[in-house]
Design a protein around this motif. Structure first.
Motif, PDB file in Angstrom:
ATOM      1  N   THR A  40      10.129 -11.465  -4.854  1.00 54.31           N
ATOM      2  CA  THR A  40       9.306 -11.369  -6.055  1.00 54.31           C
ATOM      3  C   THR A  40       7.834 -11.210  -5.714  1.00 54.31           C
ATOM      4  O   THR A  40       7.099 -10.523  -6.397  1.00 54.31           O
ATOM      5  CB  THR A  40       9.485 -12.610  -6.952  1.00 54.31           C
ATOM      6  N   LYS A  41       7.401 -11.838  -4.655  1.00 54.98           N
ATOM      7  CA  LYS A  41       5.983 -11.808  -4.308  1.00 54.98           C
ATOM      8  C   LYS A  41       5.572 -10.444  -3.766  1.00 54.98           C
ATOM      9  O   LYS A  41       4.557  -9.876  -4.169  1.00 54.98           O
ATOM     10  CB  LYS A  41       5.698 -12.899  -3.286  1.00 54.98           C
ATOM     11  N   MET A  42       6.334  -9.917  -2.837  1.00 55.85           N
ATOM     12  CA  MET A  42       6.093  -8.606  -2.245  1.00 55.85           C
ATOM     13  C   MET A  42       4.660  -8.460  -1.717  1.00 55.85           C
ATOM     14  O   MET A  42       3.976  -7.490  -1.999  1.00 55.85           O
ATOM     15  CB  MET A  42       6.379  -7.481  -3.231  1.00 55.85           C
ATOM     16  N   ASP A  43       4.199  -9.480  -1.014  1.00 54.91           N
ATOM     17  CA  ASP A  43       2.900  -9.367  -0.361  1.00 54.91           C
ATOM     18  C   ASP A  43       3.078  -8.542   0.894  1.00 54.91           C
ATOM     19  O   ASP A  43       3.701  -8.965   1.853  1.00 54.91           O
ATOM     20  CB  ASP A  43       2.344 -10.744   0.006  1.00 54.91           C
ATOM     21  N   VAL A  44       2.503  -7.353   0.889  1.00 55.16           N
ATOM     22  CA  VAL A  44       2.631  -6.460   2.024  1.00 55.16           C
ATOM     23  C   VAL A  44       1.242  -6.251   2.606  1.00 55.16           C
ATOM     24  O   VAL A  44       0.288  -5.983   1.877  1.00 55.16           O
ATOM     25  CB  VAL A  44       3.227  -5.104   1.581  1.00 55.16           C
ATOM     26  N   GLU A  45       1.151  -6.390   3.908  1.00 54.69           N
ATOM     27  CA  GLU A  45      -0.129  -6.145   4.551  1.00 54.69           C
ATOM     28  C   GLU A  45      -0.397  -4.649   4.528  1.00 54.69           C
ATOM     29  O   GLU A  45       0.413  -3.855   4.978  1.00 54.69           O
ATOM     30  CB  GLU A  45      -0.089  -6.647   5.993  1.00 54.69           C
ATOM     31  N   ARG A  46      -1.550  -4.272   3.986  1.00 55.60           N
ATOM     32  CA  ARG A  46      -1.885  -2.860   3.897  1.00 55.60           C
ATOM     33  C   ARG A  46      -2.594  -2.431   5.164  1.00 55.60           C
ATOM     34  O   ARG A  46      -3.507  -3.082   5.627  1.00 55.60           O
ATOM     35  CB  ARG A  46      -2.768  -2.594   2.696  1.00 55.60           C
ATOM     36  N   LYS A  47      -2.173  -1.290   5.691  1.00 60.50           N
ATOM     37  CA  LYS A  47      -2.793  -0.738   6.883  1.00 60.50           C
ATOM     38  C   LYS A  47      -3.236   0.682   6.586  1.00 60.50           C
ATOM     39  O   LYS A  47      -2.551   1.425   5.909  1.00 60.50           O
ATOM     40  CB  LYS A  47      -1.813  -0.737   8.056  1.00 60.50           C
ATOM     41  N   HIS A  48      -4.396   1.038   7.101  1.00 62.92           N
ATOM     42  CA  HIS A  48      -4.873   2.408   6.941  1.00 62.92           C
ATOM     43  C   HIS A  48      -4.207   3.292   7.981  1.00 62.92           C
ATOM     44  O   HIS A  48      -3.930   2.875   9.104  1.00 62.92           O
ATOM     45  CB  HIS A  48      -6.387   2.474   7.126  1.00 62.92           C
ATOM     46  N   MET A  49      -3.998   4.531   7.594  1.00 63.47           N
ATOM     47  CA  MET A  49      -3.467   5.493   8.549  1.00 63.47           C
ATOM     48  C   MET A  49      -4.542   5.799   9.591  1.00 63.47           C
ATOM     49  O   MET A  49      -5.733   5.767   9.287  1.00 63.47           O
ATOM     50  CB  MET A  49      -3.100   6.795   7.842  1.00 63.47           C
ATOM     51  N   LYS A  50      -4.110   6.118  10.808  1.00 62.72           N
ATOM     52  CA  LYS A  50      -5.084   6.500  11.829  1.00 62.72           C
ATOM     53  C   LYS A  50      -5.733   7.821  11.457  1.00 62.72           C
ATOM     54  O   LYS A  50      -6.915   8.035  11.687  1.00 62.72           O
ATOM     55  CB  LYS A  50      -4.406   6.607  13.194  1.00 62.72           C
ATOM     56  N   TYR A  51      -4.965   8.707  10.893  1.00 62.53           N
ATOM     57  CA  TYR A  51      -5.506   9.970  10.399  1.00 62.53           C
ATOM     58  C   TYR A  51      -4.881  10.237   9.031  1.00 62.53           C
ATOM     59  O   TYR A  51      -3.660  10.183   8.885  1.00 62.53           O
ATOM     60  CB  TYR A  51      -5.186  11.126  11.349  1.00 62.53           C
ATOM     61  N   PRO A  52      -5.691  10.524   8.000  1.00 63.82           N
ATOM     62  CA  PRO A  52      -5.120  10.771   6.667  1.00 63.82           C
ATOM     63  C   PRO A  52      -4.465  12.151   6.594  1.00 63.82           C
ATOM     64  O   PRO A  52      -5.140  13.161   6.487  1.00 63.82           O
ATOM     65  CB  PRO A  52      -6.339  10.668   5.750  1.00 63.82           C
ATOM     66  N   TYR A  53      -3.150  12.180   6.675  1.00 59.37           N
ATOM     67  CA  TYR A  53      -2.421  13.449   6.705  1.00 59.37           C
ATOM     68  C   TYR A  53      -2.297  14.094   5.335  1.00 59.37           C
ATOM     69  O   TYR A  53      -2.358  15.300   5.202  1.00 59.37           O
ATOM     70  CB  TYR A  53      -1.023  13.241   7.289  1.00 59.37           C
ATOM     71  N   THR A  54      -2.102  13.298   4.300  1.00 60.21           N
ATOM     72  CA  THR A  54      -1.886  13.871   2.970  1.00 60.21           C
ATOM     73  C   THR A  54      -3.213  14.147   2.282  1.00 60.21           C
ATOM     74  O   THR A  54      -4.246  13.556   2.614  1.00 60.21           O
ATOM     75  CB  THR A  54      -1.056  12.913   2.092  1.00 60.21           C
ATOM     76  N   MET A  55      -3.175  15.028   1.318  1.00 62.86           N
ATOM     77  CA  MET A  55      -4.395  15.377   0.590  1.00 62.86           C
ATOM     78  C   MET A  55      -4.915  14.172  -0.191  1.00 62.86           C
ATOM     79  O   MET A  55      -6.128  13.954  -0.276  1.00 62.86           O
ATOM     80  CB  MET A  55      -4.100  16.549  -0.354  1.00 62.86           C
ATOM     81  N   THR A  56      -4.025  13.387  -0.754  1.00 67.72           N
ATOM     82  CA  THR A  56      -4.445  12.193  -1.492  1.00 67.72           C
ATOM     83  C   THR A  56      -5.157  11.219  -0.577  1.00 67.72           C
ATOM     84  O   THR A  56      -6.200  10.658  -0.938  1.00 67.72           O
ATOM     85  CB  THR A  56      -3.221  11.519  -2.137  1.00 67.72           C
ATOM     86  N   ALA A  57      -4.616  11.005   0.608  1.00 65.32           N
ATOM     87  CA  ALA A  57      -5.257  10.093   1.561  1.00 65.32           C
ATOM     88  C   ALA A  57      -6.622  10.624   1.982  1.00 65.32           C
ATOM     89  O   ALA A  57      -7.576   9.850   2.148  1.00 65.32           O
ATOM     90  CB  ALA A  57      -4.361   9.907   2.782  1.00 65.32           C
ATOM     91  N   LYS A  58      -6.749  11.922   2.126  1.00 64.65           N
ATOM     92  CA  LYS A  58      -8.049  12.499   2.486  1.00 64.65           C
ATOM     93  C   LYS A  58      -9.063  12.308   1.361  1.00 64.65           C
ATOM     94  O   LYS A  58     -10.229  12.010   1.608  1.00 64.65           O
ATOM     95  CB  LYS A  58      -7.890  13.980   2.808  1.00 64.65           C
ATOM     96  N   LEU A  59      -8.628  12.473   0.107  1.00 63.20           N
ATOM     97  CA  LEU A  59      -9.527  12.269  -1.019  1.00 63.20           C
ATOM     98  C   LEU A  59      -9.954  10.810  -1.142  1.00 63.20           C
ATOM     99  O   LEU A  59     -11.097  10.514  -1.474  1.00 63.20           O
ATOM    100  CB  LEU A  59      -8.862  12.726  -2.319  1.00 63.20           C
ATOM    101  N   VAL A  60      -9.025   9.894  -0.864  1.00 67.07           N
ATOM    102  CA  VAL A  60      -9.345   8.475  -0.954  1.00 67.07           C
ATOM    103  C   VAL A  60     -10.336   8.069   0.128  1.00 67.07           C
ATOM    104  O   VAL A  60     -11.251   7.293  -0.116  1.00 67.07           O
ATOM    105  CB  VAL A  60      -8.054   7.626  -0.871  1.00 67.07           C
ATOM    106  N   ARG A  61     -10.178   8.595   1.325  1.00 63.26           N
ATOM    107  CA  ARG A  61     -11.022   8.192   2.451  1.00 63.26           C
ATOM    108  C   ARG A  61     -12.321   8.981   2.556  1.00 63.26           C
ATOM    109  O   ARG A  61     -13.125   8.729   3.446  1.00 63.26           O
ATOM    110  CB  ARG A  61     -10.236   8.350   3.755  1.00 63.26           C
ATOM    111  N   PHE A  62     -12.550   9.931   1.664  1.00 64.01           N
ATOM    112  CA  PHE A  62     -13.760  10.744   1.745  1.00 64.01           C
ATOM    113  C   PHE A  62     -14.994   9.894   1.438  1.00 64.01           C
ATOM    114  O   PHE A  62     -14.995   9.106   0.492  1.00 64.01           O
ATOM    115  CB  PHE A  62     -13.682  11.906   0.755  1.00 64.01           C
ATOM    116  N   PRO A  63     -16.086  10.040   2.184  1.00 64.47           N
ATOM    117  CA  PRO A  63     -17.290   9.200   1.967  1.00 64.47           C
ATOM    118  C   PRO A  63     -18.174   9.750   0.834  1.00 64.47           C
ATOM    119  O   PRO A  63     -19.224  10.348   1.071  1.00 64.47           O
ATOM    120  CB  PRO A  63     -18.001   9.268   3.319  1.00 64.47           C
ATOM    121  N   TYR A  64     -17.748   9.538  -0.403  1.00 67.75           N
ATOM    122  CA  TYR A  64     -18.465  10.078  -1.552  1.00 67.75           C
ATOM    123  C   TYR A  64     -19.889   9.528  -1.646  1.00 67.75           C
ATOM    124  O   TYR A  64     -20.827  10.276  -1.891  1.00 67.75           O
ATOM    125  CB  TYR A  64     -17.713   9.764  -2.854  1.00 67.75           C
ATOM    126  N   LYS A  65     -20.037   8.224  -1.491  1.00 62.78           N
ATOM    127  CA  LYS A  65     -21.364   7.611  -1.623  1.00 62.78           C
ATOM    128  C   LYS A  65     -22.328   8.154  -0.575  1.00 62.78           C
ATOM    129  O   LYS A  65     -23.500   8.428  -0.888  1.00 62.78           O
ATOM    130  CB  LYS A  65     -21.261   6.096  -1.511  1.00 62.78           C
TER     131      LYS A  65
END
Length: 117
Positions: A40-65
């Protein structure tokens, strides 16, 4: 004949005793309670990819600021969109009036006529 799963597995699949009444009988076991808590808890440790392969991951990791703060082009694009949008809205409203649509429908109908009559 299909193999029957133990009741504690059904509890983990259902993730709560309220959904699956078969779980209530086995709640006295500590291991079953631990399994249910984990499911029920489903606490999963989140890890970043070493390289963002998908387009969504690239958009999320882009340094907009960083780009907004250090380059003029993003600020220029936003300002130009804000300043020119009233003009384009005005043009859109004038072009898409019912009278103008009827005029162009008639003009296109005339262009489609067979010219060798």
């Amino acid at each position: 004949m299909a193999a029957r799963l133990p009741d504690f597995v059904n509890c983990v699949i259902a993730t709560t005793a309220d959904i699956n009444p078969a779980c209530k009988a086995n709640h006295h076991s500590k291991s079953n309670k631990l399994l249910i808590k984990q499911a029920t808890k489903m606490d999963v440790e989140r890890k970043h990819m070493k390289y963002p392969y998908t387009m969504t991951a690239k958009l999320v990791r882009f340094p907009y600021k960083f780009h907004w703060d250090n380059f003029w082009f993003p600020r220029f694009i936003v300002a130009s969109m804000i300043l020119t949008s009233p003009f384009f809205i005005y043009i859109h409203r004038k072009v898409n009036t019912p009278e103008n649509k009827a005029f162009w429908a008639e003009k296109h109908r005339q262009e489609r006529q067979y010219h060798f009559d």
